[in-house]
Design a protein around this motif. Structure first.
Motif, PDB file in Angstrom:
ATOM      1  N   ASN A 287    -135.222 -86.265 -18.940  1.00  0.00           N
ATOM      2  CA  ASN A 287    -136.197 -86.708 -17.941  1.00  0.00           C
ATOM      3  C   ASN A 287    -136.325 -88.227 -17.927  1.00  0.00           C
ATOM      4  O   ASN A 287    -136.508 -88.836 -16.853  1.00  0.00           O
ATOM      5  N   HIS A 288    -136.230 -88.852 -19.137  1.00  0.00           N
ATOM      6  CA  HIS A 288    -136.280 -90.306 -19.199  1.00  0.00           C
ATOM      7  C   HIS A 288    -135.093 -90.928 -18.469  1.00  0.00           C
ATOM      8  O   HIS A 288    -135.251 -91.902 -17.702  1.00  0.00           O
TER       9      HIS A 288
ATOM     10  N   SER B 276    -131.987 -93.364 -24.051  1.00  0.00           N
ATOM     11  CA  SER B 276    -132.286 -91.937 -23.927  1.00  0.00           C
ATOM     12  C   SER B 276    -131.007 -91.108 -23.892  1.00  0.00           C
ATOM     13  O   SER B 276    -130.955 -89.994 -24.428  1.00  0.00           O
TER      14      SER B 276
ATOM     15  N   HIS C 242    -137.243 -78.618 -25.739  1.00  0.00           N
ATOM     16  CA  HIS C 242    -138.096 -79.800 -25.588  1.00  0.00           C
ATOM     17  C   HIS C 242    -137.315 -81.075 -25.883  1.00  0.00           C
ATOM     18  O   HIS C 242    -137.425 -82.069 -25.143  1.00  0.00           O
ATOM     19  N   GLU C 243    -136.508 -81.041 -26.970  1.00  0.00           N
ATOM     20  CA  GLU C 243    -135.741 -82.216 -27.360  1.00  0.00           C
ATOM     21  C   GLU C 243    -134.681 -82.580 -26.320  1.00  0.00           C
ATOM     22  O   GLU C 243    -134.319 -83.754 -26.184  1.00  0.00           O
TER      23      GLU C 243
ATOM     24  N   ARG D 160    -134.946 -81.828 -22.903  1.00  0.00           N
ATOM     25  CA  ARG D 160    -135.567 -82.197 -21.628  1.00  0.00           C
ATOM     26  C   ARG D 160    -136.205 -83.592 -21.673  1.00  0.00           C
ATOM     27  O   ARG D 160    -136.189 -84.310 -20.665  1.00  0.00           O
ATOM     28  N   THR D 161    -136.769 -83.952 -22.831  1.00  0.00           N
ATOM     29  CA  THR D 161    -137.460 -85.240 -22.901  1.00  0.00           C
ATOM     30  C   THR D 161    -136.531 -86.424 -22.625  1.00  0.00           C
ATOM     31  O   THR D 161    -136.813 -87.226 -21.718  1.00  0.00           O
ATOM     32  N   PRO D 162    -135.413 -86.590 -23.334  1.00  0.00           N
ATOM     33  CA  PRO D 162    -134.531 -87.728 -23.015  1.00  0.00           C
ATOM     34  C   PRO D 162    -133.879 -87.595 -21.645  1.00  0.00           C
ATOM     35  O   PRO D 162    -133.636 -88.608 -20.969  1.00  0.00           O
TER      36      PRO D 162
END
Length: 269
Positions: free
Chosen positions: A200-201, A230, A193-194, A196-198
């Motif tokens: 994707n940003h 990000s 999760h950590e 993929r989040t940045p």
């Protein structure tokens, strides 16, 4: 091994001990112990209770019982009510009890109690019961404990103590391994999760910039700055993950080295 024990008994001890040491399952060790002692010595009942120094009670974990005696499996025994247990634990010597009060919870029996131990620390109690129901005309029990029976039980208890210690260590290690496995799964989910989040940003803001979606140069610069922030966050996440992996490998290597050293024979270079 005690030299007082006959060659036949020594052979039987080795066979029973070898069978018990083949398993690392505590339940199997306990049951094999009481069955072996019960059948070999022909007693009315044999029970084994795991013991921890912090506890004032023990629980019957396995039992060999001949009819018509009522089973004791699962029964909790207060050590304060069983001074013969306390004596066996404290001295690591066999204790024979030949007489009981009429209201004794164990009934009218003769008991032989031996403690199992590892490195002089008790880890279990074995109690062998003989019925006093069958008596001679002189009022004496027809099956008193012989010295050979006492020595046989004591010798087997010593082997069982080591088997219990090894099986306990194995189970504790298995629990730690399972716990670590669960932690690794949780870590991977959180890490995924950590990451993929940045990421994707970054992709999103750069795509907006490439597609000329900014209303003006100021907003376009904001898109690029958000992508940059990000990217820095992603770099930190990756660095933390790499540090974690390196630390885990170092701990594993240290544990394997400690295990190897503990298994080395004395004097081995």
């Amino acid at each position: 091994m005690n030299q007082q024990i006959s060659a036949q008994s020594q052979k039987l001890l080795l066979q029973i001990g070898r069978k018990i040491r083949r398993t690392l399952d505590l339940d199997s060790i306990w049951q094999q112990t009481v069955n072996s002692l019960g059948e070999t010595l022909g007693v009315s009942r044999c029970i084994i209770c795991p013991y921890e120094s912090s506890s004032l009670q023990v629980k019957v974990a396995a039992e060999y019982c001949q009819e018509p005696f009522l089973p004791m499996l699962g029964m909790e025994i207060s050590l304060t009510a069983a001074p013969h247990f306390i004596q066996a634990i404290a001295t690591l010597e066999p204790v024979v009890v030949e007489s009981f009060a009429a209201n004794d919870p164990f009934g009218p029996q003769s008991l032989l109690v031996v403690a199992t131990a590892y490195q002089q620390q008790a880890n279990g109690i074995i109690s062998l019961h003989q019925s006093k129901g069958r008596s001679s005309r002189k009022g004496k029990t027809d099956r008193p404990w012989t010295q050979s029976q006492i020595e046989f039980a004591q010798e087997l208890a010593e082997q069982v103590g080591s088997a219990i210690a090894l099986a306990t260590l194995y189970q504790e290690r298995s629990k730690r391994v399972q716990g670590l496995s669960q932690l690794k799964k949780q870590f991977l989910l959180k890490a995924s999760h950590e990451l993929r989040t940045p990421l994707n940003h970054i992709i999103g803001y750069l795509q907006l910039t490439i597609d000329d979606q900014a209303d003006d140069p100021i907003e376009e610069r904001d898109f690029i700055q958000e992508a940059h922030r990000s990217a820095i966050h992603l770099s930190k996440v990756i660095s933390n993950i790499l540090d974690y992996i390196e630390l885990s490998e170092a701990c594993q290597t240290h544990a394997e080295l400690a295990t190897f050293r503990s298994q080395e024979k004395p004097g081995h270079q």
